[in-house]
Design a protein around this motif. Structure first.
Motif, PDB file in Angstrom:
ATOM      1  N   TYR B  12       0.841  -1.206   0.000  1.00 21.93           N
ATOM      2  CA  TYR B  12       0.000   0.000   0.000  1.00 21.93           C
ATOM      3  C   TYR B  12       0.869   1.246   0.000  1.00 21.93           C
ATOM      4  CZ  TYR B  12      -3.676  -3.252   1.004  1.00 21.93           C
ATOM      5  OH  TYR B  12      -4.543  -4.303   0.909  1.00 21.93           O
ATOM      6  N   MET B  13       0.633   2.121  -0.970  1.00 17.81           N
ATOM      7  CA  MET B  13       1.349   3.395  -1.049  1.00 17.81           C
ATOM      8  C   MET B  13       0.321   4.466  -1.406  1.00 17.81           C
ATOM      9  SD  MET B  13       4.498   2.118  -3.513  1.00 17.81           S
ATOM     10  CE  MET B  13       5.844   3.004  -2.788  1.00 17.81           C
ATOM     11  N   GLY B  46      -4.506   5.448   5.685  1.00 17.07           N
ATOM     12  CA  GLY B  46      -3.543   4.501   6.243  1.00 17.07           C
ATOM     13  C   GLY B  46      -3.396   4.706   7.733  1.00 17.07           C
ATOM     14  N   HIS B  91       2.579  -1.629   5.796  1.00 18.41           N
ATOM     15  CA  HIS B  91       2.039  -1.369   4.463  1.00 18.41           C
ATOM     16  C   HIS B  91       2.211  -2.541   3.504  1.00 18.41           C
ATOM     17  CE1 HIS B  91       1.868   2.657   6.088  1.00 18.41           C
ATOM     18  NE2 HIS B  91       1.147   3.043   5.065  1.00 18.41           N
TER      19      HIS B  91
ATOM     20  N   GLY C  35      -6.353   0.845   8.380  1.00 25.86           N
ATOM     21  CA  GLY C  35      -6.337   1.478   7.078  1.00 25.86           C
ATOM     22  C   GLY C  35      -7.455   0.915   6.232  1.00 25.86           C
ATOM     23  N   GLU C 101       5.556  -5.502   9.528  1.00 23.64           N
ATOM     24  CA  GLU C 101       5.891  -4.156  10.009  1.00 23.64           C
ATOM     25  C   GLU C 101       7.130  -4.162  10.887  1.00 23.64           C
ATOM     26  OE1 GLU C 101       2.755  -3.597  13.654  1.00 23.64           O
ATOM     27  OE2 GLU C 101       2.316  -2.752  11.709  1.00 23.64           O
TER      28      GLU C 101
END
Lengths: 101, 101, 101
Positions: B12-13, B46, B91, C35, C101
């Motif tokens: 995810y960006m 996010g 992410h 998110g 993460e």
């Protein structure tokens, strides 16, 4: 909510209108899957390594397209047998999931 | 069809052209993954909690972007090691899947 | 990278601005999930069998929409309990995944 075990499917194509419309129609009319969603990517590449990219807004024919659907594992197995000769090898990905209803 | 066990990855960006293009190029040129598809979301947020949303068609720089790819579990593990310092924590999401070829 | 087991969720709706915006706002403000990303499909159909398709660029109200999010299994279970009365049966799909993460 009731939980039903399903197989989740993603089929990767490029945005050749006729071919993907044919597949969606088939999943709708003949295979009668629970639902199908088609997404268009903004760029990507497949096993050929050739990049597909949106450079002009009105030139979307070559963009990646994903056809996503899910149904019971037995039904998906049957559908994939039918699709085998229509989809290039390595372009169908599946995984187990749960639908809540 | 032959079935191969893979790891499916979603990164995810936001739609910062340079950064995501760099990642796709790297996955293509150096990591040589089987395929990558990039999708643009229409809205999202996010871990920061800040909403990203399309209000103007031509102002898409801040929209969410997902870079999706899959490959063998070993290869994905190696790629994620390489990406560790380039992607913000939380992410990258992965799950096991099957490719049909 | 640390790995955390999560539940990945996809909720299928059509592009009724108010309803999906309400859900995203709720996931953001009240449920405080890590998110959310919203994707618009280019065509699709649901359990009703009625096709949703983009024929005119400016007529996107009826297109499929997917609201994607993930969080810990316990938190997702709680959120789905809250959403039960807001989402049509068969429109929520989940699977286990890992966030890095």
């Amino acid at each position: 909510m009731k939980q039903i075990e399903i197989t989740f499917v993603r089929v990767y194509m490029t945005d050749d209108e006729e071919r993907h419309a044919h597949l969606v129609k088939r999943l709708h009319d003949e295979e009668k899957v629970r639902g199908v969603t088609v997404f268009r990517g903004v760029s990507g590449f497949g096993p050929s390594g050739r990049m597909h990219e949106a450079r002009l807004v009105d030139l979307a024919l070559d963009l990646p397209l994903v056809i996503e659907f899910f149904d019971t594992p037995e039904k998906v197995r049957r559908i994939l047998d039918h699709l085998e000769d229509q989809i290039a090898p390595g372009h169908i990905v599946t995984w187990p999931a749960t639908v809540h209803e």
